[in-house]
Design an enzyme around this catalytic site. Sequence first.
Site, short mmCIF file in Angstrom:
data_model
loop_
_atom_site.label_atom_id
_atom_site.label_comp_id
_atom_site.label_asym_id
_atom_site.label_seq_id
_atom_site.Cartn_x
_atom_site.Cartn_y
_atom_site.Cartn_z
N ASN A 71 0.84 -1.06 -0.04
CA ASN A 71 -0.04 -0.16 0.02
C ASN A 71 0.89 1.31 -0.07
OD1 ASN A 71 -1.87 -1.89 2.19
ND2 ASN A 71 -2.56 -1.37 0.36
N ARG A 90 -4.06 5.29 8.62
CA ARG A 90 -2.83 4.82 7.82
C ARG A 90 -2.11 5.99 7.04
NH1 ARG A 90 -2.81 -0.72 4.54
NH2 ARG A 90 -0.44 -0.08 4.84
N HIS A 168 -9.39 -4.89 -1.14
CA HIS A 168 -8.29 -4.60 -1.81
C HIS A 168 -8.11 -5.31 -2.90
CE1 HIS A 168 -5.65 -2.09 1.15
NE2 HIS A 168 -6.11 -1.34 0.38
N CYS A 264 0.43 -8.35 0.26
CA CYS A 264 0.23 -7.33 0.97
C CYS A 264 1.53 -6.68 1.80
CB CYS A 264 -0.72 -7.01 1.95
SG CYS A 264 -2.54 -7.57 1.73
N MET A 636 -53.95 -8.19 -13.43
CA MET A 636 -52.45 -8.05 -13.62
C MET A 636 -52.15 -7.74 -15.10
SD MET A 636 -49.35 -10.52 -12.66
CE MET A 636 -49.62 -12.06 -13.48
N1 ARG Z 1 -4.98 -3.30 7.83
C1 ARG Z 1 -4.67 -3.05 6.64
C2 ARG Z 1 -5.62 -2.20 5.91
O1 ARG Z 1 -6.78 -2.39 6.37
C3 ARG Z 1 -4.21 -4.18 5.72
C4 ARG Z 1 -3.77 -3.95 4.37
C5 ARG Z 1 -3.48 -5.00 3.53
N2 ARG Z 1 -2.91 -4.82 2.48
C6 ARG Z 1 -3.27 -4.99 0.97
N3 ARG Z 1 -2.40 -4.52 0.15
N4 ARG Z 1 -4.28 -5.68 0.71
O2 ARG Z 1 -5.34 -1.31 5.28
#
Ligand code: ARG
Length: 703
Positions: A71, A90, A168, A264, A636
Site C-alpha cells: 500500500n 494509515r 483491496h 500485502c 395483472m
Molecule cells: N490493515 C490493513 C488495511 O486494512 C491491511 C492492508 C492489506 N494490504 C493489502 N495490500 N491488501 O489497510
Amino acid sequence: MVSPIRFLMCAPDHYDVDYVINPWMEGNIHKSSRDRAVEQWNKLYKVIKDHAIVDLVTPAKGWPDMVFTANAGLVLGENVVLSRFLHKERQGEEPYFQQWFENNGYNVQVLPKDLPFEGAGDALLDREGRWLWAGYGFRSELDSHPYLAKWLDIEVISLRLIDDRFYHLDTCFCPLANGYLLYYPGAFDSYSNRVIEMRVALEKRIAIEEKDAVNFACNAVNIDHIVIMNKASDELKLKLAEVGFQVIETPLTEFLKAGGASKCLTLRVTEPVREEVHATTQVESRIIRLEGHLLDAGLINRALDLIVDMGGSFQVLNFNLGEQRQSTSAAEVKVSAPSHDVMEGIFSNLIDLGAVDLPQDEKDAKLEPVLQAGVAPDDFYVSTIYPTEVRINGLWFKVENQRMDGAIAISQTPNGMVAKCKILRDLEIGEQVVVDVQGIRSIRKTESREQRNAQEFSFMSSGVSSEKRVELVVEQVAWELRKIRDAGGKVVVTAGPVVIHTGGGEHLARLIREGYVQGLLGGNAIAVHDIEQNMMGTSLGVDMKRGIAVRGGHRHHLKVINAIRRFGSIARAVDGGVITGGVMYECVKNDIPFVLAGSIRDDGPLPDTQMNLILAQQEYTKIIQGAEMILMLSSMLHSIGVGNMTPAGVRMVCVDINPAVVTKLSDRGSVESIGVVTDVGLFLSLLIQQLDKLTSPYVSNIG
Ligand code: ARG
C-alpha cells in the site's frame, strides 16, 4: 538463482491490530501474537529473498499497518504514484513511504487531496506489462484511475469490488506470469467479471473458490513460476501445477488478522515498462446538477445510491442547502463510471430524478435515423413516465405523448420540430431517434412540502399497504373520486374478472352509474362474467348468492357469449333487453367508453372484444388520455399494460390480492401510484360505503 526483481518490505517491529478498518480486523484488536508475527514475517522474507532482492523501509512507531508495503504506492519503471490512504489510521505512513521512494531515485507522483488510492494493494500490473488492473469500491476512488493512466502511461482497466472482505484488489486478484490470472470472481460485480473475461482467455483464468479466497490465496507473490501464498487447497495447488506454477506456502495467520498476507506484505519495486503501451482509460466523468427538496424528498440519497449501486462513483462538489422549509436545495455532483456503457445506465436513471448538466456543459441530444420501420437505432434512449425535454439545435423541446418504454422520435413538421414518445413498432423511416443520454432532461415538479402532502397520497407514497391500512386508502380514494367527479375530471378503471367473482360487480356498476368512472378497460372475461352474472346469476358457473357451483354451470358463460354474439354487440344486447344490469350494462346506459382487449385464452370472444392487440393497445391509449386517476382492480395483465402507457402525474391505485402485482406497479417509481393488497370485492364495498358517507358534494374552488 536470484532474478533482478526487487521487493520492498517493512519489518513488523510495530505491527499490531490496533483498530478496525476492514472486516478481518474485527474482533482481533491486540489479538495477534508479536512473536509469531515476527517469525512468520521472517519466513516470508527468507522465501522471497531466495528468489529476488528485498529492500527494507524502516518501520515507524505508531503506524502498525506499515508492514503492508503493497500500500505504499504503485511503481512502474521510474515512476511511482504515492498512496493516499482512505483511513486516517494509515495516512501517517505516506511521508515515510514518500521518503523511501525519493531516496531511491523514483519520480514520485502525488494525487490531489481527498482522492484515495491505496497503491499496489488496489492496482496490479498485468505480468506481461500490457495493462494495469485497478480496483475501486472500497479503498481507492475510481477517479484516481485516469491519473494512473496519465502518469504511468498505461492502459487502466477498472474493476469494481463488491465484497468488503476483499476490500483491496490484491486480496482477490493476482495476475501471474504468461498471462495467467488467479482470481475470485465473487468479489467483483457482474460488469467487472465480464471485463475480466473479455481480457483473459478462459484457459488462462484460474478462478478460485471461496474457501481458498478466504485464506488469501489470491494475495500471492508471483516470481516467474513460483507463487508464494499463505495457504492453498490441494485442488488449487494441483490446478496451478498443471499450468506450470509451483506453490510455496508460508503461513501468515498473524497478518490475516489485519486483513493482509504475502502480497500485502511486499511491494514489487521493479516493474519493467513496455514501450509500446500507452495511456488509455475508459473512465468517464460528468458533473450533474440536482435541484429540489433534495433532503426532505430523499432525492440526493437516491441519486448517490444509484450511482454506486450501478458501479459508478461520485464526489459532491457543492451542496447548497435550502434554509427555509420552502426553499429548495441544489447540489453539484461529479459522477464517474468505469466505461461509457455504465455511465449511460447511471445517467438515464439520474435523468429520471431530474438531474441536469451544468449550463456550460449542455449539449444537443444525439440523434440517429430510423433505417427500418418499426426498429430503433441500437443505442436508443428508453423513455420513462416523467415529462421529458430534449435539446435540439440549442433549444429544449417538450416530448409529446410521454410514456415509458418508448423511443423519442424527432420529426420536422410544417409547424417545426416535434419530439414524440413512440413505441418501437410505430417508428417510421426518416424519423430521427434520440440515442445515448445526452441533451435529455426530465422535468420534476418541486412543490413545497405542504403542497406535496396535499396533492399526493401522502400517507404511503408508492408503498404497499397492509390490511390495516386498506381503510385509510379507501378513505383517500373515495375523497379523490368525489373531487374528480365534481370537477368534471376523468377516472379510468381497469378490471379483471375477479371483480365479479368476489362480488364487486354491483359496486363497480354503481360507481359507473353515479358518474365516478369515465372509461373501462379490461379483457373478454370481465364482460363475460359480468353479463353471465346478470343473465344467469352465476359467475363462471358459481352461484353468486350461495357461493356454490351450479350443476352444468360451466356452460353458462358460453351460452352468454353465444347470446351476445347473436345481437352483434353488448350495446345491442342491452338495447334488446337481454342485459338488464351490471357493469357492462351501466357502461352502455351511461355512455362510458370501454375497451375489451382479447387474449389467447378467450372463449368466444364477445363481438366487442378487440382481438387485434395492436389496435387494442391503441384504443387503450385513447381512453387513458387525460385521465387523472386510474383504478386498477385485480387484473395483472391489463393493469400492467395500462401502467406502461401512462405518464407520471396520473394517480394509479392498484388493488390486488397478489402483492407481486401491486409491487410491480408501484415499482414504476412514481409517487403517485399506490398499491393495496386486499380482496377487490371487499375494497369496492368499502369504497361505496365511504362514498355514501361523503354526502355533501365537494365544491372545487380551483379553476
Ligand atoms: N490493515 C490493513 C488495511 O486494512 C491491511 C492492508 C492489506 N494490504 C493489502 N495490500 N491488501 O489497510
